[in-house]
Structures are given as structure tokens and as C-alpha cells.
Design a protein around this motif. Structure first.
Motif, PDB file in Angstrom:
ATOM      1  N   HIS A  81       0.809  -1.223   0.000  1.00  0.00           N
ATOM      2  CA  HIS A  81       0.000   0.000   0.000  1.00  0.00           C
ATOM      3  C   HIS A  81       0.851   1.286   0.000  1.00  0.00           C
ATOM      4  N   ILE A  82       2.142   1.129   0.171  1.00  0.00           N
ATOM      5  CA  ILE A  82       3.004   2.309   0.284  1.00  0.00           C
ATOM      6  C   ILE A  82       3.065   3.138  -0.997  1.00  0.00           C
ATOM      7  N   PRO A  83       3.184   2.526  -2.193  1.00  0.00           N
ATOM      8  CA  PRO A  83       3.222   3.351  -3.412  1.00  0.00           C
ATOM      9  C   PRO A  83       2.001   4.263  -3.550  1.00  0.00           C
ATOM     10  N   HIS A  84       0.828   3.747  -3.231  1.00  0.00           N
ATOM     11  CA  HIS A  84      -0.404   4.553  -3.303  1.00  0.00           C
ATOM     12  C   HIS A  84      -0.329   5.724  -2.326  1.00  0.00           C
ATOM     13  N   MET A  85       0.124   5.453  -1.117  1.00  0.00           N
ATOM     14  CA  MET A  85       0.219   6.509  -0.104  1.00  0.00           C
ATOM     15  C   MET A  85       1.249   7.555  -0.509  1.00  0.00           C
ATOM     16  N   LEU A  86       2.365   7.129  -1.045  1.00  0.00           N
ATOM     17  CA  LEU A  86       3.399   8.068  -1.481  1.00  0.00           C
ATOM     18  C   LEU A  86       2.886   8.953  -2.616  1.00  0.00           C
ATOM     19  N   LYS A  87       2.118   8.375  -3.517  1.00  0.00           N
ATOM     20  CA  LYS A  87       1.550   9.142  -4.637  1.00  0.00           C
ATOM     21  C   LYS A  87       0.610  10.230  -4.109  1.00  0.00           C
ATOM     22  N   THR A  88      -0.237   9.860  -3.148  1.00  0.00           N
ATOM     23  CA  THR A  88      -1.176  10.833  -2.568  1.00  0.00           C
ATOM     24  C   THR A  88      -0.434  11.940  -1.839  1.00  0.00           C
ATOM     25  N   LEU A  89       0.571  11.574  -1.062  1.00  0.00           N
ATOM     26  CA  LEU A  89       1.348  12.566  -0.324  1.00  0.00           C
ATOM     27  C   LEU A  89       2.054  13.536  -1.276  1.00  0.00           C
ATOM     28  N   LYS A  90       2.597  13.008  -2.344  1.00  0.00           N
ATOM     29  CA  LYS A  90       3.300  13.859  -3.303  1.00  0.00           C
ATOM     30  C   LYS A  90       2.329  14.816  -3.993  1.00  0.00           C
ATOM     31  N   GLU A  91       1.184  14.297  -4.443  1.00  0.00           N
ATOM     32  CA  GLU A  91       0.208  15.146  -5.126  1.00  0.00           C
ATOM     33  C   GLU A  91      -0.377  16.200  -4.190  1.00  0.00           C
ATOM     34  N   SER A  92      -0.430  15.877  -2.890  1.00  0.00           N
ATOM     35  CA  SER A  92      -0.968  16.817  -1.895  1.00  0.00           C
ATOM     36  C   SER A  92       0.106  17.749  -1.342  1.00  0.00           C
ATOM     37  N   GLU A  93       1.360  17.530  -1.763  1.00  0.00           N
ATOM     38  CA  GLU A  93       2.505  18.321  -1.289  1.00  0.00           C
ATOM     39  C   GLU A  93       2.616  18.267   0.235  1.00  0.00           C
ATOM     40  N   VAL A  94       2.529  17.050   0.758  1.00  0.00           N
ATOM     41  CA  VAL A  94       2.598  16.832   2.205  1.00  0.00           C
ATOM     42  C   VAL A  94       3.740  15.869   2.514  1.00  0.00           C
ATOM     43  N   LYS A  95       4.481  16.178   3.576  1.00  0.00           N
ATOM     44  CA  LYS A  95       5.523  15.284   4.069  1.00  0.00           C
ATOM     45  C   LYS A  95       5.049  14.645   5.370  1.00  0.00           C
ATOM     46  N   ALA A  96       5.255  13.338   5.484  1.00  0.00           N
ATOM     47  CA  ALA A  96       4.857  12.593   6.679  1.00  0.00           C
ATOM     48  C   ALA A  96       6.109  12.084   7.389  1.00  0.00           C
ATOM     49  N   LEU A 112      -2.097   8.683  13.847  1.00  0.00           N
ATOM     50  CA  LEU A 112      -1.421   7.407  13.666  1.00  0.00           C
ATOM     51  C   LEU A 112      -2.101   6.602  12.564  1.00  0.00           C
ATOM     52  N   MET A 113      -1.290   6.102  11.641  1.00  0.00           N
ATOM     53  CA  MET A 113      -1.800   5.216  10.592  1.00  0.00           C
ATOM     54  C   MET A 113      -0.726   4.221  10.183  1.00  0.00           C
ATOM     55  N   HIS A 114      -1.121   3.262   9.383  1.00  0.00           N
ATOM     56  CA  HIS A 114      -0.213   2.233   8.874  1.00  0.00           C
ATOM     57  C   HIS A 114      -0.457   2.093   7.377  1.00  0.00           C
ATOM     58  N   PRO A 115       0.426   1.404   6.672  1.00  0.00           N
ATOM     59  CA  PRO A 115       0.169   1.168   5.248  1.00  0.00           C
ATOM     60  C   PRO A 115      -0.898   0.078   5.095  1.00  0.00           C
ATOM     61  N   THR A 116      -2.148   0.497   5.169  1.00  0.00           N
ATOM     62  CA  THR A 116      -3.290  -0.404   5.048  1.00  0.00           C
ATOM     63  C   THR A 116      -4.208   0.101   3.939  1.00  0.00           C
ATOM     64  N   LYS A 117      -5.140  -0.728   3.533  1.00  0.00           N
ATOM     65  CA  LYS A 117      -6.088  -0.343   2.484  1.00  0.00           C
ATOM     66  C   LYS A 117      -6.938   0.861   2.903  1.00  0.00           C
ATOM     67  N   PRO A 118      -7.519   0.884   4.120  1.00  0.00           N
ATOM     68  CA  PRO A 118      -8.326   2.048   4.505  1.00  0.00           C
ATOM     69  C   PRO A 118      -7.519   3.355   4.533  1.00  0.00           C
ATOM     70  N   SER A 119      -6.302   3.302   5.048  1.00  0.00           N
ATOM     71  CA  SER A 119      -5.499   4.528   5.113  1.00  0.00           C
ATOM     72  C   SER A 119      -5.033   4.970   3.729  1.00  0.00           C
ATOM     73  N   ALA A 120      -4.690   3.996   2.879  1.00  0.00           N
ATOM     74  CA  ALA A 120      -4.285   4.348   1.520  1.00  0.00           C
ATOM     75  C   ALA A 120      -5.444   4.996   0.774  1.00  0.00           C
ATOM     76  N   GLU A 121      -6.660   4.472   0.971  1.00  0.00           N
ATOM     77  CA  GLU A 121      -7.834   5.007   0.285  1.00  0.00           C
ATOM     78  C   GLU A 121      -8.304   6.336   0.901  1.00  0.00           C
ATOM     79  N   GLY A 122      -8.141   6.478   2.214  1.00  0.00           N
ATOM     80  CA  GLY A 122      -8.676   7.646   2.897  1.00  0.00           C
ATOM     81  C   GLY A 122      -7.693   8.783   3.121  1.00  0.00           C
ATOM     82  N   LEU A 123      -6.434   8.574   2.754  1.00  0.00           N
ATOM     83  CA  LEU A 123      -5.400   9.569   3.035  1.00  0.00           C
ATOM     84  C   LEU A 123      -5.690  10.917   2.383  1.00  0.00           C
ATOM     85  N   GLU A 124      -6.104  10.898   1.130  1.00  0.00           N
ATOM     86  CA  GLU A 124      -6.379  12.160   0.425  1.00  0.00           C
ATOM     87  C   GLU A 124      -7.494  12.940   1.120  1.00  0.00           C
ATOM     88  N   ALA A 125      -8.547  12.247   1.536  1.00  0.00           N
ATOM     89  CA  ALA A 125      -9.674  12.910   2.195  1.00  0.00           C
ATOM     90  C   ALA A 125      -9.264  13.464   3.560  1.00  0.00           C
TER      91      ALA A 125
END
Length: 326
Positions: free
Chosen positions: A149-164, A285-298
């Protein structure tokens, strides 16, 4: 010929007399009288002609200054970082207003005033949140599994210009050096999450030292980064854990809001619950999971709509001021 010689001698004598006269009576130097806009460097700002003007700036400053907040140990939230105050820089403000010759608040120049007590001044203690006056939050991503799930999360973070801030399990880094490097190259902050996901509340002193030291070493060997933040696996820790982390140059980080994403909640329900609790200084707090990958942008979008910046743990713990997100 005699007339030319005589004239030459006369000219030489006249020139000599003029030079001697100038040396005895030099021309007086021009005196420059300072105007009402004359300023000097250092503590002295203006001549008496501008005293009222300076008093007006100082009066405004006294009414609008924001006092710095000291770091402290809170009975509930434990260690809380300080936050810089804000005051009008009278000297620079005066210089900015000179040309306009009027008091214009658009020309005010501010400076940050640091607190007297800093986070490093406090005894070793866990940290659950940033300063409640700072309109910023941080995303804590603990990684011991879920690399798919990390690639999806990294893509969202990059598009949102956010560092975690990613907290790595040491054994996971050993198994996944390429993904570890990819996260680091994206500019995200790297933290320590122990080596084998132990229950540190029940670990011996040596076991705790080995878990934390081994993870910091493998992160340093893989990335050339020395972690300064430590997140206990499952939030299990005691004072011994905090002390060991401190001895190894790390502060212990917990969380303010938990996604509980490992229970695989409905994504939209998780996002709504998280955003209802997020406020100044929150750490999610989150982990590389399906819900967090899907909900990160929101989650990111919702936090920004609440006027909150998103930054790393280091950004959040910094005393530097930020304006509400617009």
C-alpha cells in the motif's frame, strides 16, 4: 624674451601666495542638519522630531504582541513543545514606514520571540501532541508490514505536497531496503519503530536497548539517516523505554488521533471519525493499510479545510510559528 621670463616669475609667485592663503584659511565644511526622517543604526532610532511616530508604533506593538509559550509537562498529554511569540520589530517597521510618512499597519514588520523553556529542557517524557496554539498536524505512518500500500500513499502525499514521518521496524527495513530508500528520496522524515515489533512494556533494559539501537543502526546503514524520533510498537512502553530512547538521542512519540486502520474499518467512516477529532497539534497514527491508503487524500483535504498545515513530526515540534492554512 625678458618680458616672458618676468611674466612667468609673476605667475609662480601668485600661485604660491594663493596656496599659502588657502592653507591658513581653509574653506569651512558643509554641515548637514538631520531632518525628521534621519535614522541611525543601533538602539537610537530617530531624532526628537519623530518621537510621536515611534510611540504610535510601540503602542500598537504592546496591544498586539503575542507572548511565547514555554514547553511544559502536561499532566495528561505529557511533554508539549513550546511556541514562539510574535512582536512588532519597531526598528524595521519604522524604516518601512519612512517613505509613506504615515502609520500604515500593512508596513508592520514582525519578529518571533522564543520561549524560555524548550522541549529539550524537559525531562525524558513521551509526546502525544504538538503545541495546541500551532495550526499544524503530523501524519505518523508506522511500517512493519503492508508494503503493497506504500506506493499509493506516497503518490497521494506527493500530489498533496505533504511530508509525513515514517517510523520503520528495523527487520522490515532489512527486508525492504529499496522501498525504504524510495520513501526517503521522496523527502519524508524517518523514525525508529524498534526492530521486531516487541512489547517494550515487558522488555528488559538490555532487550529495549538492543531493539532501538539495532533499528537506528540499520536505518543509518541503509539511508545515512540517524532517527531522532521513536514510536513504540503498539504504543507499548514504560519510563524505561523513554529513557533508553533519550540515551540514544531520540524522543518518544505517541499519537493524538488513531485511525485504528489495522482493524480494516470502512474508509469513509474512518475519515469522518479522524477529522472530527483533529485539531491544532494533533498527530494522526496510521499504517500502510487499504483504509489509510484510500482515505489519506480525504484526511489531508479535510485537515486543510480546517485551516491546518500538515508537516513532519520535526515541523510540528518546532517552535516556529505558522499561519492558519488558507
Amino acid at each position: 624674451m625678458k618680458q616672458i621670463s618676468l611674466m612667468t616669475c609673476l605667475l609662480i609667485v601668485c600661485a604660491t601666495l594663493l596656496i599659502l592663503d588657502n592653507e591658513r584659511n581653509p574653506e569651512p565644511q558643509q554641515t548637514i542638519t538631520p531632518t525628521s526622517k534621519t535614522i541611525t543604526t543601533g538602539a537610537s532610532l530617530v531624532d526628537s522630531g519623530m518621537d510621536d511616530y515611534i510611540k504610535k508604533i510601540q503602542s500598537y506593538a504592546e496591544k498586539h504582541d503575542i507572548k511565547p509559550i514555554d514547553a511544559k509537562i502536561d499532566p495528561v498529554w505529557k511533554a508539549i513543545p513550546g511556541y514562539n511569540g510574535l512582536t512588532v520589530d519597531v526598528t524595521k517597521t519604522y524604516k518601512m514606514m519612512l517613505d509613506g510618512n504615515n502609520f500604515d499597519t500593512n508596513h508592520l514588520v514582525f519578529k518571533e520571540d522564543p520561549p524560555n523553556v524548550h522541549l529539550d529542557d524537559l525531562p525524558p517524557s513521551p509526546i502525544y501532541k504538538g503545541n495546541p496554539e500551532k495550526p499544524m498536524i503530523a501524519l505518523l505512518i508506522n511500517v512493519a508490514w503492508g508494503e503493497e500500500h506504500i506506493p499509493h500513499m506516497l503518490k497521494t502525499l506527493k500530489e498533496s505536497e505533504v511530508k509525513a514521518t515514517f517510523f520503520f521496524d528495523g527487520s522490515w527495513v532489512k527486508r525492504n531496503p529499496s522501498i525504504t530508500k524510495m520513501i526517503n528520496l521522496e523527502g519524508h522524515e524517518i523514525g525508529n519503530h524498534a526492530y521486531s515489533h516487541p512489547n517494550l512494556n515487558k522488555s528488559s533494559l538490555k532487550e529495549t536497548q538492543d531493539e532501538l539501537r539495532k533499528t537506528s543502526e540499520i536505518i543509518d546503514d541503509t539511508l545515512g539517516v540517524k532517527p531522532k524520533w521513536f514510536a513504540p510498537p503498539s504504543g507499548s512502553f514504560n519510563q524505561q523505554t523513554v529513557d533508553v530512547a533519550h540515551e540514544l538521542g531520540m524522543k518518544t512519540i505517541l499519537w493524538t488521533v488513531d485511525t485504528v486502520d489495522w482493524k480494516k474499518p470502512d474508509t469513509s467512516e474512518m475519515v469522518t471519525r479522524v477529522l472530527s477529532k483533529v485539531e491544532n497539534g494533533s498527530m494522526i497514527l496510521m499504517h500502510p493499510t487499504k483504509p489509510s491508503a484510500e482515505g489519506l487524500e480525504a484526511i489531508i483535504k479535510g485537515a486543510k479545510e480546517k485551516g491546518l498545515h500538515l508537516g513532519t513530526v520535526s515541523n510540528l515540534m518546532s517552535e516556529k510559528r505558522v499561519d492558519p492554512y488558507k
